[in-house]
Design a protein around this motif. Structure first.
Motif, PDB file in Angstrom:
ATOM      1  N   ARG A  21       0.820  -1.215   0.000  1.00 39.11           N
ATOM      2  CA  ARG A  21       0.000   0.000   0.000  1.00 39.11           C
ATOM      3  C   ARG A  21       0.850   1.260   0.000  1.00 39.11           C
ATOM      4  NH1 ARG A  21      -2.592  -4.832   1.214  1.00 39.11           N
ATOM      5  NH2 ARG A  21      -4.826  -4.576   0.898  1.00 39.11           N
ATOM      6  N   ASP A  22       2.039   1.185   0.592  1.00 32.71           N
ATOM      7  CA  ASP A  22       2.863   2.382   0.765  1.00 32.71           C
ATOM      8  C   ASP A  22       4.322   1.946   0.666  1.00 32.71           C
ATOM      9  OD1 ASP A  22       4.324   4.554   1.728  1.00 32.71           O
ATOM     10  OD2 ASP A  22       2.765   5.128   3.158  1.00 32.71           O
ATOM     11  N   ASP A  23       5.028   2.442  -0.373  1.00 27.21           N
ATOM     12  CA  ASP A  23       6.395   1.954  -0.603  1.00 27.21           C
ATOM     13  C   ASP A  23       7.418   2.513   0.374  1.00 27.21           C
ATOM     14  OD1 ASP A  23       6.713   4.556  -1.495  1.00 27.21           O
ATOM     15  OD2 ASP A  23       7.245   4.001  -3.551  1.00 27.21           O
ATOM     16  N   ARG A  24       6.982   3.319   1.324  1.00 25.77           N
ATOM     17  CA  ARG A  24       7.916   3.764   2.370  1.00 25.77           C
ATOM     18  C   ARG A  24       8.093   2.713   3.448  1.00 25.77           C
ATOM     19  NH1 ARG A  24       4.847   9.198   3.585  1.00 25.77           N
ATOM     20  NH2 ARG A  24       3.181   7.660   3.423  1.00 25.77           N
TER      21      ARG A  24
ATOM     22  N   LEU B  82      10.364  -7.786  10.441  1.00 31.55           N
ATOM     23  CA  LEU B  82       9.233  -6.941  10.840  1.00 31.55           C
ATOM     24  C   LEU B  82       9.243  -5.675   9.992  1.00 31.55           C
ATOM     25  CD1 LEU B  82       9.552  -7.295  14.724  1.00 31.55           C
ATOM     26  CD2 LEU B  82       8.044  -8.569  13.175  1.00 31.55           C
ATOM     27  N   ALA B  83       8.143  -4.925  10.064  1.00 31.22           N
ATOM     28  CA  ALA B  83       8.046  -3.714   9.249  1.00 31.22           C
ATOM     29  C   ALA B  83       8.891  -2.590   9.849  1.00 31.22           C
ATOM     30  CB  ALA B  83       6.586  -3.270   9.169  1.00 31.22           C
ATOM     31  N   THR B  84       9.448  -1.796   8.950  1.00 29.43           N
ATOM     32  CA  THR B  84      10.117  -0.567   9.349  1.00 29.43           C
ATOM     33  C   THR B  84       9.795   0.483   8.288  1.00 29.43           C
ATOM     34  OG1 THR B  84      12.221   0.374  10.083  1.00 29.43           O
ATOM     35  CG2 THR B  84      12.302  -1.092   8.166  1.00 29.43           C
ATOM     36  N   LEU B  85      10.308   1.693   8.461  1.00 28.71           N
ATOM     37  CA  LEU B  85      10.149   2.741   7.447  1.00 28.71           C
ATOM     38  C   LEU B  85      11.498   2.971   6.798  1.00 28.71           C
ATOM     39  CD1 LEU B  85       7.894   4.956   9.678  1.00 28.71           C
ATOM     40  CD2 LEU B  85       7.203   4.043   7.455  1.00 28.71           C
ATOM     41  N   ASP B  86      11.507   3.195   5.485  1.00 33.96           N
ATOM     42  CA  ASP B  86      12.799   3.315   4.818  1.00 33.96           C
ATOM     43  C   ASP B  86      13.524   4.552   5.325  1.00 33.96           C
ATOM     44  OD1 ASP B  86      12.844   5.597   3.105  1.00 33.96           O
ATOM     45  OD2 ASP B  86      11.659   4.534   1.625  1.00 33.96           O
ATOM     46  N   THR B  87      14.826   4.537   5.206  1.00 32.43           N
ATOM     47  CA  THR B  87      15.644   5.553   5.868  1.00 32.43           C
ATOM     48  C   THR B  87      16.108   6.640   4.907  1.00 32.43           C
ATOM     49  OG1 THR B  87      17.533   4.097   5.564  1.00 32.43           O
ATOM     50  CG2 THR B  87      16.434   4.031   7.695  1.00 32.43           C
ATOM     51  N   ASP B  88      15.409   6.803   3.776  1.00 33.43           N
ATOM     52  CA  ASP B  88      15.730   7.876   2.834  1.00 33.43           C
ATOM     53  C   ASP B  88      15.271   9.205   3.433  1.00 33.43           C
ATOM     54  OD1 ASP B  88      15.931   9.720   0.841  1.00 33.43           O
ATOM     55  OD2 ASP B  88      14.910   8.510  -0.682  1.00 33.43           O
ATOM     56  N   GLU B  89      16.204   9.998   3.893  1.00 32.31           N
ATOM     57  CA  GLU B  89      15.842  11.211   4.640  1.00 32.31           C
ATOM     58  C   GLU B  89      15.177  12.269   3.779  1.00 32.31           C
ATOM     59  OE1 GLU B  89      17.780  12.781   7.791  1.00 32.31           O
ATOM     60  OE2 GLU B  89      18.530  10.887   8.548  1.00 32.31           O
ATOM     61  N   ASP B  90      15.220  12.144   2.458  1.00 32.47           N
ATOM     62  CA  ASP B  90      14.484  13.094   1.617  1.00 32.47           C
ATOM     63  C   ASP B  90      12.981  12.919   1.767  1.00 32.47           C
ATOM     64  OD1 ASP B  90      16.797  14.137   0.677  1.00 32.47           O
ATOM     65  OD2 ASP B  90      16.820  12.932  -1.159  1.00 32.47           O
ATOM     66  N   ARG B  91      12.571  11.787   2.284  1.00 29.57           N
ATOM     67  CA  ARG B  91      11.148  11.462   2.312  1.00 29.57           C
ATOM     68  C   ARG B  91      10.508  11.675   3.682  1.00 29.57           C
ATOM     69  NH1 ARG B  91      10.218   5.899  -0.627  1.00 29.57           N
ATOM     70  NH2 ARG B  91       8.206   6.828  -1.007  1.00 29.57           N
ATOM     71  N   HIS B  92      11.283  11.968   4.688  1.00 32.12           N
ATOM     72  CA  HIS B  92      10.727  12.136   6.036  1.00 32.12           C
ATOM     73  C   HIS B  92      11.703  12.937   6.882  1.00 32.12           C
ATOM     74  CE1 HIS B  92      13.665   9.179   7.120  1.00 32.12           C
ATOM     75  NE2 HIS B  92      13.175   8.364   6.217  1.00 32.12           N
TER      76      HIS B  92
ATOM     77  N   VAL C 129       9.106   5.277  14.452  1.00 28.81           N
ATOM     78  CA  VAL C 129       8.337   6.505  14.308  1.00 28.81           C
ATOM     79  C   VAL C 129       8.999   7.424  13.276  1.00 28.81           C
ATOM     80  CG1 VAL C 129       7.329   8.475  15.539  1.00 28.81           C
ATOM     81  CG2 VAL C 129       7.854   6.379  16.786  1.00 28.81           C
ATOM     82  N   ALA C 130       8.184   8.078  12.431  1.00 24.36           N
ATOM     83  CA  ALA C 130       8.720   9.114  11.537  1.00 24.36           C
ATOM     84  C   ALA C 130       7.616  10.116  11.226  1.00 24.36           C
ATOM     85  CB  ALA C 130       9.256   8.511  10.250  1.00 24.36           C
ATOM     86  N   GLU C 131       8.022  11.351  10.958  1.00 25.36           N
ATOM     87  CA  GLU C 131       7.084  12.408  10.574  1.00 25.36           C
ATOM     88  C   GLU C 131       7.291  12.760   9.104  1.00 25.36           C
ATOM     89  OE1 GLU C 131       8.988  13.126  13.541  1.00 25.36           O
ATOM     90  OE2 GLU C 131       7.372  12.315  14.762  1.00 25.36           O
ATOM     91  N   PHE C 132       6.171  13.051   8.441  1.00 19.07           N
ATOM     92  CA  PHE C 132       6.197  13.354   7.008  1.00 19.07           C
ATOM     93  C   PHE C 132       5.428  14.637   6.742  1.00 19.07           C
ATOM     94  CE2 PHE C 132       6.486   8.823   7.574  1.00 19.07           C
ATOM     95  CZ  PHE C 132       7.471   8.441   6.685  1.00 19.07           C
ATOM     96  N   ASP C 133       5.806  15.334   5.650  1.00 14.92           N
ATOM     97  CA  ASP C 133       4.957  16.407   5.154  1.00 14.92           C
ATOM     98  C   ASP C 133       3.704  15.757   4.564  1.00 14.92           C
ATOM     99  OD1 ASP C 133       6.751  18.382   5.953  1.00 14.92           O
ATOM    100  OD2 ASP C 133       7.950  18.073   4.166  1.00 14.92           O
ATOM    101  N   ASP C 134       2.774  16.546   4.083  1.00 12.69           N
ATOM    102  CA  ASP C 134       1.439  15.984   3.849  1.00 12.69           C
ATOM    103  C   ASP C 134       1.308  15.056   2.642  1.00 12.69           C
ATOM    104  OD1 ASP C 134      -0.046  16.690   6.056  1.00 12.69           O
ATOM    105  OD2 ASP C 134      -0.218  18.745   5.363  1.00 12.69           O
ATOM    106  N   ASP C 135       2.347  14.948   1.818  1.00 10.08           N
ATOM    107  CA  ASP C 135       2.234  14.045   0.675  1.00 10.08           C
ATOM    108  C   ASP C 135       2.158  12.584   1.144  1.00 10.08           C
ATOM    109  OD1 ASP C 135       4.903  14.360   1.563  1.00 10.08           O
ATOM    110  OD2 ASP C 135       5.574  13.271  -0.209  1.00 10.08           O
ATOM    111  N   GLN C 136       1.485  11.777   0.371  1.00  9.97           N
ATOM    112  CA  GLN C 136       1.381  10.325   0.586  1.00  9.97           C
ATOM    113  C   GLN C 136       0.671   9.940   1.887  1.00  9.97           C
ATOM    114  OE1 GLN C 136       5.564   8.839  -0.537  1.00  9.97           O
ATOM    115  NE2 GLN C 136       4.249   7.111  -1.044  1.00  9.97           N
ATOM    116  N   ARG C 137      -0.056  10.891   2.461  1.00  7.67           N
ATOM    117  CA  ARG C 137      -0.758  10.533   3.690  1.00  7.67           C
ATOM    118  C   ARG C 137      -1.814   9.452   3.434  1.00  7.67           C
ATOM    119  NH1 ARG C 137      -3.365  14.352   8.388  1.00  7.67           N
ATOM    120  NH2 ARG C 137      -4.480  12.682   9.423  1.00  7.67           N
ATOM    121  N   ALA C 138      -2.502   9.533   2.289  1.00  7.11           N
ATOM    122  CA  ALA C 138      -3.526   8.524   1.978  1.00  7.11           C
ATOM    123  C   ALA C 138      -2.909   7.137   1.875  1.00  7.11           C
ATOM    124  CB  ALA C 138      -4.237   8.889   0.675  1.00  7.11           C
ATOM    125  N   ASP C 139      -1.679   7.063   1.344  1.00  7.87           N
ATOM    126  CA  ASP C 139      -1.001   5.756   1.260  1.00  7.87           C
ATOM    127  C   ASP C 139      -0.759   5.190   2.661  1.00  7.87           C
ATOM    128  OD1 ASP C 139      -0.950   6.150  -1.454  1.00  7.87           O
ATOM    129  OD2 ASP C 139       1.197   6.576  -1.566  1.00  7.87           O
TER     130      ASP C 139
END
Ligand code: SF4
Length: 83
Positions: free
Chosen positions: A20-23, A31-41, A52-62
């Protein structure tokens, strides 16, 4: 902005989230984690029992779709104020 939290105690390694979400990614423990590409979060933090990670509003629906697809409800998505 919004915050994504993975409860790694609840995560079962089913990986419905990845489709659902390629991040989302698989960590070394299967186990699940979030990718560590700092351009994305802002920065992925691995804390006791959660990722835990914070994102700008893009890809919130994903992220919300990933949370809805997670059988053990291990993902939460919440709005946060800009800092
Ligand atoms: S869908 Fe949920 S249980 Fe499955 S890997 Fe993702 S966070 Fe873990």
């Amino acid at each position: 902005m919004y915050r994504v939290t993975i409860d790694t105690e609840a995560c079962d390694g089913i990986f419905a989230c990845l489709t659902r979400d390629d991040r989302f990614a698989e960590d070394d423990d299967g186990l699940a984690t979030l990718d560590t590409d700092e351009d994305r979060h802002r920065a992925v933090r691995r804390e006791e029992g959660r990722v835990v990670a914070e994102f700008d509003d893009d890809q919130r629906a994903d992220a919300e779709q990933a949370a809805e697809a997670c059988p053990p409800n291990a993902i939460s998505v919440e709005a946060i104020d800009d800092e």
